[in-house]
Design a protein around this motif. Structure first.
Motif, short mmCIF file in Angstrom:
data_model
loop_
_atom_site.label_atom_id
_atom_site.label_comp_id
_atom_site.label_asym_id
_atom_site.label_seq_id
_atom_site.Cartn_x
_atom_site.Cartn_y
_atom_site.Cartn_z
N MET A 15 -35.43 20.48 0.44
CA MET A 15 -34.21 20.13 1.15
C MET A 15 -33.20 19.49 0.19
O MET A 15 -32.01 19.73 0.29
N ALA A 16 -33.71 18.66 -0.73
CA ALA A 16 -32.82 18.01 -1.69
C ALA A 16 -32.19 19.05 -2.61
O ALA A 16 -31.02 18.92 -3.00
N GLU A 17 -32.95 20.09 -2.95
CA GLU A 17 -32.40 21.15 -3.81
C GLU A 17 -31.28 21.89 -3.10
O GLU A 17 -30.27 22.22 -3.71
N LEU A 18 -31.47 22.15 -1.81
CA LEU A 18 -30.43 22.82 -1.03
C LEU A 18 -29.17 21.96 -0.98
O LEU A 18 -28.06 22.46 -1.16
N TRP A 19 -29.35 20.66 -0.75
CA TRP A 19 -28.21 19.75 -0.68
C TRP A 19 -27.47 19.70 -2.02
O TRP A 19 -26.25 19.71 -2.07
#
Length: 66
Positions: free
Chosen positions: A1-5
């Motif tokens: 999720m952090a990578e997507l953000w």
């Protein structure tokens, strides 16, 4: 999720996401207000119906006595 953000452009993270969050919060708030108002209106109708029924019962009992 952090990578997507992190992969989102900064203008999306700083402008688009907060606007979407505000719109969703606004819709959710009005949904809750509508549900509460609907329940209060329903309770008022029930109380009026019970009151009218009680008045009719009292009047019928008084009429039956005389």
């Amino acid at each position: 999720m952090a990578e997507l953000w992190k992969s989102l452009p900064s203008w999306v993270r700083n402008i688009v996401v907060p606007i979407i969050a505000l719109v969703v919060a606004w819709k959710l708030m009005w949904f809750v207000i509508g549900v509460v108002a609907g329940l209060v209106g329903f309770l008022i109708n029930v109380l009026l119906l019970v009151g009218i029924a009680a008045a009719v019962v009292i009047l019928v009992k008084k009429a039956a006595k005389s």
